[in-house]
Scaffold this motif. Sequence first.
Motif, PDB file in Angstrom:
ATOM      1  N   SER A 128       0.858  -1.186   0.000  1.00 62.13           N
ATOM      2  CA  SER A 128       0.000   0.000   0.000  1.00 62.13           C
ATOM      3  C   SER A 128       0.891   1.231   0.000  1.00 62.13           C
ATOM      4  CB  SER A 128      -0.890   0.030   1.238  1.00 62.13           C
ATOM      5  OG  SER A 128      -1.805  -1.030   1.209  1.00 62.13           O
ATOM      6  N   VAL A 129       0.541   2.196  -0.843  1.00 62.15           N
ATOM      7  CA  VAL A 129       1.299   3.440  -0.932  1.00 62.15           C
ATOM      8  C   VAL A 129       0.320   4.585  -0.753  1.00 62.15           C
ATOM      9  CG1 VAL A 129       2.784   4.882  -2.367  1.00 62.15           C
ATOM     10  CG2 VAL A 129       2.885   2.400  -2.597  1.00 62.15           C
ATOM     11  N   VAL A 130       0.532   5.402   0.273  1.00 62.93           N
ATOM     12  CA  VAL A 130      -0.250   6.616   0.444  1.00 62.93           C
ATOM     13  C   VAL A 130       0.672   7.760   0.045  1.00 62.93           C
ATOM     14  CG1 VAL A 130      -1.545   8.072   2.037  1.00 62.93           C
ATOM     15  CG2 VAL A 130      -1.553   5.591   2.339  1.00 62.93           C
ATOM     16  N   ILE A 131       0.254   8.510  -0.969  1.00 59.99           N
ATOM     17  CA  ILE A 131       1.088   9.565  -1.542  1.00 59.99           C
ATOM     18  C   ILE A 131       0.490  10.925  -1.230  1.00 59.99           C
ATOM     19  CG2 ILE A 131      -0.048   9.329  -3.788  1.00 59.99           C
ATOM     20  CD1 ILE A 131       3.605   9.989  -3.705  1.00 59.99           C
ATOM     21  N   ASP A 132       1.325  11.885  -0.933  1.00 58.14           N
ATOM     22  CA  ASP A 132       0.903  13.227  -0.551  1.00 58.14           C
ATOM     23  C   ASP A 132       0.593  14.067  -1.787  1.00 58.14           C
ATOM     24  OD1 ASP A 132       0.330  15.471   0.912  1.00 58.14           O
ATOM     25  OD2 ASP A 132       2.407  15.978   1.352  1.00 58.14           O
ATOM     26  N   LYS A 133      -0.427  13.651  -2.500  1.00 56.10           N
ATOM     27  CA  LYS A 133      -0.925  14.386  -3.660  1.00 56.10           C
ATOM     28  C   LYS A 133      -2.439  14.236  -3.677  1.00 56.10           C
ATOM     29  CE  LYS A 133       2.893  14.387  -6.915  1.00 56.10           C
ATOM     30  NZ  LYS A 133       2.948  15.793  -7.281  1.00 56.10           N
ATOM     31  N   LYS A 134      -3.116  15.292  -4.098  1.00 55.92           N
ATOM     32  CA  LYS A 134      -4.575  15.250  -4.158  1.00 55.92           C
ATOM     33  C   LYS A 134      -5.037  14.307  -5.264  1.00 55.92           C
ATOM     34  CE  LYS A 134      -8.591  18.262  -4.466  1.00 55.92           C
ATOM     35  NZ  LYS A 134      -9.051  19.634  -4.594  1.00 55.92           N
ATOM     36  N   THR A 135      -4.389  14.381  -6.400  1.00 57.36           N
ATOM     37  CA  THR A 135      -4.701  13.502  -7.520  1.00 57.36           C
ATOM     38  C   THR A 135      -3.399  13.058  -8.158  1.00 57.36           C
ATOM     39  OG1 THR A 135      -4.839  15.351  -9.065  1.00 57.36           O
ATOM     40  CG2 THR A 135      -6.905  14.637  -8.041  1.00 57.36           C
ATOM     41  N   LEU A 136      -3.482  11.970  -8.888  1.00 59.76           N
ATOM     42  CA  LEU A 136      -2.327  11.442  -9.611  1.00 59.76           C
ATOM     43  C   LEU A 136      -2.683  11.266 -11.081  1.00 59.76           C
ATOM     44  CD1 LEU A 136      -1.142   8.578  -7.220  1.00 59.76           C
ATOM     45  CD2 LEU A 136       0.025  10.733  -7.630  1.00 59.76           C
ATOM     46  N   THR A 137      -1.735  11.596 -11.930  1.00 62.81           N
ATOM     47  CA  THR A 137      -1.925  11.295 -13.338  1.00 62.81           C
ATOM     48  C   THR A 137      -1.620   9.818 -13.544  1.00 62.81           C
ATOM     49  OG1 THR A 137       0.370  11.760 -13.928  1.00 62.81           O
ATOM     50  CG2 THR A 137      -1.168  13.634 -13.967  1.00 62.81           C
ATOM     51  N   ASP A 138      -2.016   9.302 -14.686  1.00 59.68           N
ATOM     52  CA  ASP A 138      -1.708   7.905 -15.000  1.00 59.68           C
ATOM     53  C   ASP A 138      -0.200   7.688 -15.035  1.00 59.68           C
ATOM     54  OD1 ASP A 138      -4.385   7.281 -15.145  1.00 59.68           O
ATOM     55  OD2 ASP A 138      -4.498   7.395 -17.337  1.00 59.68           O
ATOM     56  N   ALA A 139       0.526   8.682 -15.549  1.00 59.87           N
ATOM     57  CA  ALA A 139       1.988   8.567 -15.626  1.00 59.87           C
ATOM     58  C   ALA A 139       2.605   8.516 -14.231  1.00 59.87           C
ATOM     59  CB  ALA A 139       2.567   9.736 -16.422  1.00 59.87           C
ATOM     60  N   GLN A 140       2.096   9.341 -13.299  1.00 57.81           N
ATOM     61  CA  GLN A 140       2.619   9.329 -11.928  1.00 57.81           C
ATOM     62  C   GLN A 140       2.311   8.004 -11.240  1.00 57.81           C
ATOM     63  OE1 GLN A 140       0.566  12.883 -10.622  1.00 57.81           O
ATOM     64  NE2 GLN A 140       2.483  14.064 -10.594  1.00 57.81           N
ATOM     65  N   ALA A 141       1.098   7.496 -11.425  1.00 61.46           N
ATOM     66  CA  ALA A 141       0.722   6.210 -10.829  1.00 61.46           C
ATOM     67  C   ALA A 141       1.599   5.095 -11.389  1.00 61.46           C
ATOM     68  CB  ALA A 141      -0.753   5.913 -11.090  1.00 61.46           C
ATOM     69  N   ALA A 142       1.852   5.138 -12.690  1.00 58.89           N
ATOM     70  CA  ALA A 142       2.725   4.128 -13.310  1.00 58.89           C
ATOM     71  C   ALA A 142       4.149   4.241 -12.770  1.00 58.89           C
ATOM     72  CB  ALA A 142       2.717   4.289 -14.824  1.00 58.89           C
ATOM     73  N   GLN A 143       4.602   5.465 -12.561  1.00 57.23           N
ATOM     74  CA  GLN A 143       5.950   5.672 -12.022  1.00 57.23           C
ATOM     75  C   GLN A 143       6.054   5.135 -10.593  1.00 57.23           C
ATOM     76  OE1 GLN A 143       7.152   9.805 -12.028  1.00 57.23           O
ATOM     77  NE2 GLN A 143       9.312   9.251 -12.210  1.00 57.23           N
ATOM     78  N   ILE A 144       5.034   5.378  -9.788  1.00 53.06           N
ATOM     79  CA  ILE A 144       5.023   4.850  -8.421  1.00 53.06           C
ATOM     80  C   ILE A 144       5.011   3.323  -8.449  1.00 53.06           C
ATOM     81  CG2 ILE A 144       3.638   4.660  -6.309  1.00 53.06           C
ATOM     82  CD1 ILE A 144       2.715   7.580  -6.871  1.00 53.06           C
ATOM     83  N   ALA A 145       4.168   2.766  -9.294  1.00 53.24           N
ATOM     84  CA  ALA A 145       4.093   1.302  -9.402  1.00 53.24           C
ATOM     85  C   ALA A 145       5.439   0.722  -9.836  1.00 53.24           C
ATOM     86  CB  ALA A 145       3.000   0.897 -10.379  1.00 53.24           C
ATOM     87  N   GLN A 146       6.102   1.400 -10.762  1.00 55.66           N
ATOM     88  CA  GLN A 146       7.409   0.931 -11.234  1.00 55.66           C
ATOM     89  C   GLN A 146       8.441   0.979 -10.108  1.00 55.66           C
ATOM     90  OE1 GLN A 146       9.104   3.354 -14.334  1.00 55.66           O
ATOM     91  NE2 GLN A 146      10.498   1.728 -14.999  1.00 55.66           N
ATOM     92  N   ILE A 147       8.448   2.055  -9.335  1.00 53.08           N
ATOM     93  CA  ILE A 147       9.378   2.190  -8.208  1.00 53.08           C
ATOM     94  C   ILE A 147       9.119   1.087  -7.178  1.00 53.08           C
ATOM     95  CG2 ILE A 147       9.947   3.623  -6.196  1.00 53.08           C
ATOM     96  CD1 ILE A 147       9.470   6.087  -8.055  1.00 53.08           C
ATOM     97  N   VAL A 148       7.855   0.919  -6.816  1.00 53.38           N
ATOM     98  CA  VAL A 148       7.504  -0.067  -5.792  1.00 53.38           C
ATOM     99  C   VAL A 148       7.823  -1.488  -6.270  1.00 53.38           C
ATOM    100  CG1 VAL A 148       5.597  -1.048  -4.461  1.00 53.38           C
ATOM    101  CG2 VAL A 148       5.794   1.428  -4.695  1.00 53.38           C
ATOM    102  N   THR A 149       7.541  -1.772  -7.520  1.00 52.67           N
ATOM    103  CA  THR A 149       7.855  -3.087  -8.076  1.00 52.67           C
ATOM    104  C   THR A 149       9.362  -3.340  -8.044  1.00 52.67           C
ATOM    105  OG1 THR A 149       5.904  -3.066  -9.496  1.00 52.67           O
ATOM    106  CG2 THR A 149       7.686  -4.546 -10.135  1.00 52.67           C
TER     107      THR A 149
END
Length: 182
Positions: free
Chosen positions: A134-155
């Motif tokens: 689980s990742v809680v990020i300090d942003k109100k909204t995320l773009t698809d690119a940001q979500a993909a970047q987070i997923a890539q980092i976590v993976t």
Amino acid sequence: MENREKKFKIKLTEKQKKIFMACLLFAGVAAVGCANFILTSQDASAPVSDTAKSETQDVFAAFREEKIASREEQLSYIDSVMKSAAEGDEVKKQAQQQKLELAANMEQETAAEGMIKTTLEADAVVTVSSSGVSVVIDKKTLTDAQAAQIAQIVTAQTGKSANNIKIIPQQKTENIETKVDE
């Protein structure tokens, strides 16, 4: 009258002690879950002020403190099992394995949080478990690119597949004061 005022002394067997410790551990995890719920269930429609931003930072800090306290309880319990003379070698091996897994999860969480903060310039709290991340990020909204970047980092940091990663944007709210009519 003295017969009615008996003091109760509870004697616990090793099995009961383990159950009690497991219940304490469960309570700690439940506290972290409640903090996560509170952190992620705020109203997204309110504007964000500097006060709300600092309060959000405080929420992230409080969540991290709860997570650390819960992990310390888990490690303490595992250590007590490992040191117990009554436990067999197999139980002690399992406890050692759990301790190693917990330490690895903590290391992965720290690495992922640092990478997310560095790349997206946003605070994040990462929680790794055997079933997912689980990742809680300090942003109100995320773009698809940001979500993909987070997923890539976590993976990359955890080895978990993107299907087992839950990304939750922190929805900030402004502090609302209520006045009581006198």
